[in-house]
Structures are given as C-alpha cells and as structure tokens.
Scaffold this motif. Structure first.
Motif, short mmCIF file in Angstrom:
data_model
loop_
_atom_site.label_atom_id
_atom_site.label_comp_id
_atom_site.label_asym_id
_atom_site.label_seq_id
_atom_site.Cartn_x
_atom_site.Cartn_y
_atom_site.Cartn_z
N THR A 1 2.20 1.83 -3.44
CA THR A 1 1.11 2.26 -4.33
C THR A 1 0.81 3.73 -4.14
N TYR B 1 0.82 -1.21 0.00
CA TYR B 1 0.00 0.00 0.00
C TYR B 1 0.85 1.26 0.00
N CYS C 1 -7.46 0.41 7.41
CA CYS C 1 -6.51 0.54 6.30
C CYS C 1 -5.69 1.83 6.45
N VAL D 1 -1.69 1.89 6.70
CA VAL D 1 -0.93 2.49 5.60
C VAL D 1 -0.19 3.75 6.04
#
Length: 116
Positions: free
Chosen positions: A6, A3, A29, A33
């Motif tokens: 990304t 993540y 999340c 992250v």
C-alpha cells in the motif's frame, strides 16, 4: 506485506498523531511496516531510499492552545517530532512536507476574537 504494498503504491503518505508522542498503536504499525528489509537495507536509505520521490505529511494535533507548548521547558515541537520525521520518514526516502500543527478549535475560536 499488505501495508508495504500500500505504501509503495502511494505517492503520498499522511500521518496524524498527538504532539506529545506517537500513540502506541501507530508506533506499533510504524515499527512493523517500516522494519529492516522492507523499506531499507544496505545503503538504501535517505536519498537512496526505496520511497525516494514520494512525499509524507505529519499532521499534528494538540490538547491545548499553542501558548501551552513552551519550547524552553519541553523543547520545540520540531525537536519532539524529529525522530518520526527524520528517523522514519526521511530515512526510507520520503520527502517530508513542513510540519503542520493543529490546535483545538475551541482555542482557535478565542484567538483575536475571530470565530471559525
């Protein structure tokens, strides 16, 4: 690390969530992250953040028409979303687009007799 890499490779980030709160799965999340040491540390925050120069967008959905969101009673939607916009996105360096609120289509259909 997937993540993080990304997000780092992306020029833009879009997050869509309900207005009342961030759904638990999205909150989890975000916590994983954007954890300490991944996107911020020792002064690498806000204008010095790792994601400086990148942009983010919050797209907010609601369960009812705009008239149901009474600022005097619940606070403005800007106040509700301040922790996400400032405490997460701007904190790591994102430039955040102006908040966009999306009210239900059935509520929009009734507005001013217009059909969508």
């Amino acid at each position: 690390m997937f993540y993080k890499s990304t997000v780092v490779r992306s020029d833009n980030l879009a997050i869509s969530a309900a207005v009342v709160s961030v759904p638990a799965i999205l909150k989890g999340c975000l916590d994983k992250v954007f954890a300490m040491g991944k996107f911020y540390e020792n002064g690498r925050i806000y204008n010095n953040g790792l994601l400086k120069g990148k942009k983010a967008l919050l797209s907010i959905t609601t369960g009812g028409p705009e008239k149901n969101y009474i600022t005097a009673k619940y606070g403005s939607t800007d106040q509700i979303l301040h922790p996400i916009q400032t405490g997460i996105l701007e904190f790591v360096g994102f430039s955040v687009y102006r908040l966009k609120y999306i009210f239900p289509l059935n509520a929009l259909k009734r507005m001013n007799g217009k059909r969508f």
